[in-house]
Design an enzyme around this catalytic site. Structure first.
Site, PDB file in Angstrom:
ATOM      1  N   GLY A  11       0.816  -1.220   0.000  1.00 44.28           N
ATOM      2  CA  GLY A  11       0.000   0.000   0.000  1.00 44.28           C
ATOM      3  C   GLY A  11       0.845   1.263   0.000  1.00 44.28           C
ATOM      4  N   GLY A  14       2.889   1.341   3.378  1.00 44.34           N
ATOM      5  CA  GLY A  14       3.660   0.102   3.499  1.00 44.34           C
ATOM      6  C   GLY A  14       4.759  -0.008   2.457  1.00 44.34           C
ATOM      7  CG  LEU A  83       1.360  -0.244   7.837  1.00 42.60           C
ATOM      8  CD1 LEU A  83       2.163  -0.707   9.030  1.00 42.60           C
ATOM      9  CD2 LEU A  83       2.305   0.277   6.768  1.00 42.60           C
ATOM     10  CB  ALA A  84      -3.099  -5.530   5.983  1.00 37.11           C
ATOM     11  CD  GLU A  86     -11.140  -3.145   2.752  1.00 40.05           C
ATOM     12  OE1 GLU A  86     -11.357  -2.064   2.178  1.00 40.05           O
ATOM     13  OE2 GLU A  86     -10.874  -4.198   2.139  1.00 40.05           O
ATOM     14  CB  THR A  87      -7.770   2.937   4.677  1.00 41.00           C
ATOM     15  OG1 THR A  87      -7.866   3.111   3.267  1.00 41.00           O
ATOM     16  CG2 THR A  87      -6.699   1.916   4.987  1.00 41.00           C
ATOM     17  CB  SER A 129      -6.363   5.959  12.381  1.00 41.64           C
ATOM     18  OG  SER A 129      -7.108   7.050  11.929  1.00 41.64           O
ATOM     19  CE1 TYR A 188      -9.186   2.934   8.775  1.00 41.40           C
ATOM     20  CE2 TYR A 188      -9.398   5.223   9.470  1.00 41.40           C
ATOM     21  CZ  TYR A 188      -8.613   4.157   9.062  1.00 41.40           C
ATOM     22  OH  TYR A 188      -7.248   4.327   8.953  1.00 41.40           O
TER      23      TYR A 188
HETATM   24  N1  LIG Z   1      -3.036   7.061   4.802  1.00 38.69           N
HETATM   25  C1  LIG Z   1      -3.449   7.660   5.886  1.00 38.69           C
HETATM   26  O1  LIG Z   1      -3.713   8.870   5.895  1.00 38.69           O
HETATM   27  C2  LIG Z   1      -3.600   6.884   7.173  1.00 38.69           C
HETATM   28  C3  LIG Z   1      -3.967   7.592   8.339  1.00 38.69           C
HETATM   29  C4  LIG Z   1      -4.133   6.880   9.521  1.00 38.69           C
HETATM   30  C5  LIG Z   1      -3.895   5.515   9.552  1.00 38.69           C
HETATM   31  N2  LIG Z   1      -3.557   4.868   8.412  1.00 38.69           N
HETATM   32  C6  LIG Z   1      -3.369   3.414   8.492  1.00 38.69           C
HETATM   33  O2  LIG Z   1      -2.132   3.066   7.886  1.00 38.69           O
HETATM   34  C7  LIG Z   1      -2.241   1.793   7.249  1.00 38.69           C
HETATM   35  C8  LIG Z   1      -1.783   1.886   5.815  1.00 38.69           C
HETATM   36  O3  LIG Z   1      -2.595   2.849   5.156  1.00 38.69           O
HETATM   37  P1  LIG Z   1      -2.355   3.251   3.636  1.00 38.69           P
HETATM   38  O4  LIG Z   1      -2.745   4.667   3.493  1.00 38.69           O
HETATM   39  O5  LIG Z   1      -1.024   2.802   3.195  1.00 38.69           O
HETATM   40  O6  LIG Z   1      -3.487   2.379   2.949  1.00 38.69           O
HETATM   41  P2  LIG Z   1      -3.472   1.587   1.562  1.00 38.69           P
HETATM   42  O7  LIG Z   1      -4.893   1.276   1.274  1.00 38.69           O
HETATM   43  O8  LIG Z   1      -2.670   2.305   0.542  1.00 38.69           O
HETATM   44  O9  LIG Z   1      -2.706   0.253   1.933  1.00 38.69           O
HETATM   45  C9  LIG Z   1      -3.317  -0.810   2.583  1.00 38.69           C
HETATM   46  C10 LIG Z   1      -2.782  -2.081   1.962  1.00 38.69           C
HETATM   47  O10 LIG Z   1      -3.418  -3.169   2.635  1.00 38.69           O
HETATM   48  C11 LIG Z   1      -3.788  -4.123   1.667  1.00 38.69           C
HETATM   49  N3  LIG Z   1      -4.902  -4.912   2.192  1.00 38.69           N
HETATM   50  C12 LIG Z   1      -6.211  -4.555   2.313  1.00 38.69           C
HETATM   51  N4  LIG Z   1      -6.917  -5.567   2.821  1.00 38.69           N
HETATM   52  C13 LIG Z   1      -6.040  -6.585   3.046  1.00 38.69           C
HETATM   53  C14 LIG Z   1      -6.173  -7.905   3.544  1.00 38.69           C
HETATM   54  N5  LIG Z   1      -7.365  -8.393   3.899  1.00 38.69           N
HETATM   55  N6  LIG Z   1      -5.070  -8.677   3.640  1.00 38.69           N
HETATM   56  C15 LIG Z   1      -3.847  -8.200   3.245  1.00 38.69           C
HETATM   57  N7  LIG Z   1      -3.672  -6.964   2.746  1.00 38.69           N
HETATM   58  C16 LIG Z   1      -4.762  -6.168   2.651  1.00 38.69           C
HETATM   59  C17 LIG Z   1      -4.144  -3.338   0.425  1.00 38.69           C
HETATM   60  O11 LIG Z   1      -4.050  -4.124  -0.761  1.00 38.69           O
HETATM   61  C18 LIG Z   1      -3.119  -2.219   0.467  1.00 38.69           C
HETATM   62  O12 LIG Z   1      -1.960  -2.564  -0.259  1.00 38.69           O
HETATM   63  C19 LIG Z   1      -3.689   1.352   7.421  1.00 38.69           C
HETATM   64  O13 LIG Z   1      -3.763   0.493   8.521  1.00 38.69           O
HETATM   65  C20 LIG Z   1      -4.426   2.631   7.713  1.00 38.69           C
HETATM   66  O14 LIG Z   1      -5.575   2.404   8.505  1.00 38.69           O
HETATM   67  C21 LIG Z   1      -3.409   5.509   7.222  1.00 38.69           C
END
Ligand SMILES: NC(=O)c1ccc[n+]([C@@H]2O[C@H](COP(=O)([O-])OP(=O)(O)OC[C@H]3O[C@@H](n4cnc5c(N)ncnc54)[C@H](O)[C@@H]3O)[C@@H](O)[C@H]2O)c1
Length: 377
Positions: A11, A14, A83-84, A86-87, A129, A188
Site C-alpha cells: 500500500g 507500506g 498496516l493491512a 480497509e481505510t 489512526s 473505521y
Molecule cells: N493514509 C493515511 O492517511 C492513514 C492515516 C491513519 C492511519 N492509516 C493506516 O495506515 C495503514 C496503511 O494505510 P495506507 O494509506 O497505506 O493504505 P493503503 O490502502 O494504501 O494500503 C493498505 C494495503 O493493505 C492491503 N490490504 C487490504 N486488505 C487486506 C487484507 N485483507 N489482507 C492483506 N492486505 C490487505 C491493500 O491491498 C493495500 O496494499 C492502514 O492500517 C491505515 O488504517 C493511514
C-alpha cells in the site's frame, strides 16, 4: 531485529516503508492481498506501488483474514508492522462487515496465531489512526479540556457546522494529545481503536513489545489517485486534472493535520529501533491544522489548472470538524520532529502527480453511493 513482516506492505505507506527498510539492510516480507480498490483491476501488471517493491521484498499475496497466508509469512520474523486494513472512513459506515472482518478479525487472527504457535516475533507495530479520537480536543472557558460529541445533523442542515459542548460554541481548538478521550465517530475509527487495544493488551502477555502509531492524514507520492474513498489531496488532484471544479464540503474551514509520507516512515522506523517506544502509543502528524479550502486552493495553484472551487454546504455524517496532533510525546520519547512543511510537501506531491497518468474522476459515483445510504446530506 533484521527480519520484518509488513502486512499491507504494497500500500501507500507500506511500500514506502518497505523500500526504506530494505535500503537500511532489513530483510522485508510483505503480506498483501493487492486489493482492487487500491491497486486496480490487474494489480500484478498495473499497480505502480506493487511494482515498486516486488523485486526488493519477499512478496506473498494473501489476506490477513486467512490463517494459511499468515503461516506462509511468519517463519523467522522478528517484527510485524501491521498496516493491512480497509481505510475509507465514509465507506466504513456501510461496508461494516468488510471493515470489521479485515481490520478487527484480521488483527485477532494475527494475535491468535502469535499466542498459539511457536514464533520468533519480538515486536509488533500497528498503524492506528487519529480517527480513534473522533472530534479533537477543545478548551471550554469554564470547564477546561472538553471532548465534544459528534455534531448534530439538525444544526449542520441549517449551515451551522461549529462544534459545540453542552450547547456552547465558545470553544478553543487545541492539539489532541495521546491522553485525549477516545470516541471514534466512524466504523473505521472503531476498528482502529480495536486493533490498537487488542495489540497493546495481548502482546505484553506473550513477551512481545507493542507500539501503536496514530497517524494523521498522510499524503505524498504513491498515494492512490484512483480511489475516491480516501485521501482528500488525491481526490482533489484527480478532479483538477480532469478539469472538474472542486466542491468543498461544509463551509471550507474544517481542518485536518496533513503529514508527509517520509515523516511517517521516519517516525515509524524510530519506533522500530528505539526501546523507549515499547508499550507506547504515539501521535504522528505535522502538529498543524490546515483548512480544506486552503488545501483546494493550494492544489489548484500548484497544478496551474484553473478550475472553480465552490463551497457547497454539504456534509458527510461521521466527519469530524477538526483534529490536529500534539506531537510532544513522540518528540520527547523518540526525538521525532516532522521535517516536511505543508508547502514543501504539496510541491513534492504535485510534482509526482503530474508525472502520473490522469485517473478517471470517480468521486461523483462514490458520493452517489454515500447519498443512497443516507450518509451525505
Ligand atoms: N493514509 C493515511 O492517511 C492513514 C492515516 C491513519 C492511519 N492509516 C493506516 O495506515 C495503514 C496503511 O494505510 P495506507 O494509506 O497505506 O493504505 P493503503 O490502502 O494504501 O494500503 C493498505 C494495503 O493493505 C492491503 N490490504 C487490504 N486488505 C487486506 C487484507 N485483507 N489482507 C492483506 N492486505 C490487505 C491493500 O491491498 C493495500 O496494499 C492502514 O492500517 C491505515 O488504517 C493511514
Amino acid at each position: 531485529m533484521k527480519n520484518i513482516l509488513i502486512t499491507g506492505g504494497a500500500g501507500f505507506i507500506g511500500s514506502r516503508m518497505a523500500l526504506a527498510l530494505v535500503a537500511k539492510g532489513y530483510k522485508v516480507t510483505v503480506l498483501d492481498n493487492l486489493s482492487k480498490q487500491i491497486h486496480g483491476e490487474f494489480p500484478e501488471e498495473m499497480s505502480p506501488l506493487y511494482n515498486s517493491i516486488k523485486d526488493k521484498v519477499i512478496f506473498v499475496k494473501g489476506s490477513v483474514t486467512d490463517r494459511v497466508s499468515w503461516e506462509k509469512v511468519l517463519l523467522d520474523q522478528d517484527v510485524i508492522m501491521h498496516l493491512a486494513a480497509e481505510t475509507g472512513t465514509g465507506q466504513s459506515m456501510y461496508c461494516i462487515e468488510k471493515y470489521t472482518e479485515v481490520n478487527i478479525q484480521g488483527t485477532a487472527l494475527m494475535l491468535d496465531i502469535l499466542a498459539n504457535t511457536n514464533n520468533s516475533v519480538k515486536k509488533v507495530l500497528v498503524a492506528s489512526s487519529r480517527s480513534i479520537y473522533g472530534e479533537g480536543k477543545y478548551i471550554h472557558p469554564e470547564l477546561g479540556d472538553v471532548y465534544p460529541k459528534h455534531r448534530d445533523d439538525k444544526d449542520m442542515l441549517k449551515g451551522d457546522f461549529k462544534v459545540k459542548y453542552k450547547g456552547s460554541d465558545n470553544l478553543e481548538l487545541v492539539a489532541t494529545d495521546e491522553e485525549s478521550k477516545i470516541h471514534p465517530s466512524s466504523v473505521y475509527g472503531i476498528t482502529k481503536q480495536n486493533q490498537e487495544q487488542m495489540i497493546m493488551a495481548v502482546c505484553p502477555t506473550l513477551g512481545i513489545k507493542p507500539v501503536a502509531f496514530r497517524y494523521q492524514n498522510v499524503y505524498g507520492p504513491g498515494q492512490s489517485l484512483s480511489n475516491p474513498y480516501t485521501g482528500i489531496l488525491s481526490i482533489f488532484s484527480t478532479q483538477i486534472r480532469n478539469g472538474n471544479g472542486i466542491q468543498v464540503f461544509e463551509d471550507g474551514t474544517e481542518s485536518r493535520d496533513f503529514v508527509y509520507i517520509d515523516d511517517v516512515v521516519n517516525a515509524t522506523i524510530l519506533g522500530l529501533v528505539k526501546e523507549e517506544a515499547n508499550g507506547e502509543v504515539f501521535n504522528v502528524g505535522s502538529g498543524v491544522a490546515t483548512d480544506v479550502f486552503t488545501v483546494a486552493k493550494t492544489l489548484v495553484e500548484s497544478y496551474g489548472i484553473n478550475v472553480p472551487i465552490s463551497i457547497n454546504g454539504k456534509f458527510r455524517l461521521g466527519d469530524i470538524r477538526h483534529n490536529f496532533a500534539d506531537m510532544s510525546k513522540i518528540n520527547e520519547l523518540l526525538g521525532f520532529k516532522p521535517s516536511v512543511s505543508f508547502t514543501e510537501g504539496i510541491s513534492r506531491f504535485s510534482k509526482w502527480v503530474l508525472e502520473q497518468e490522469v485517473s478517471e474522476d470517480k468521486l461523483d459515483d462514490s458520493l452517489e453511493e454515500m447519498k443512497s445510504k443516507g450518509l451525505l446530506k
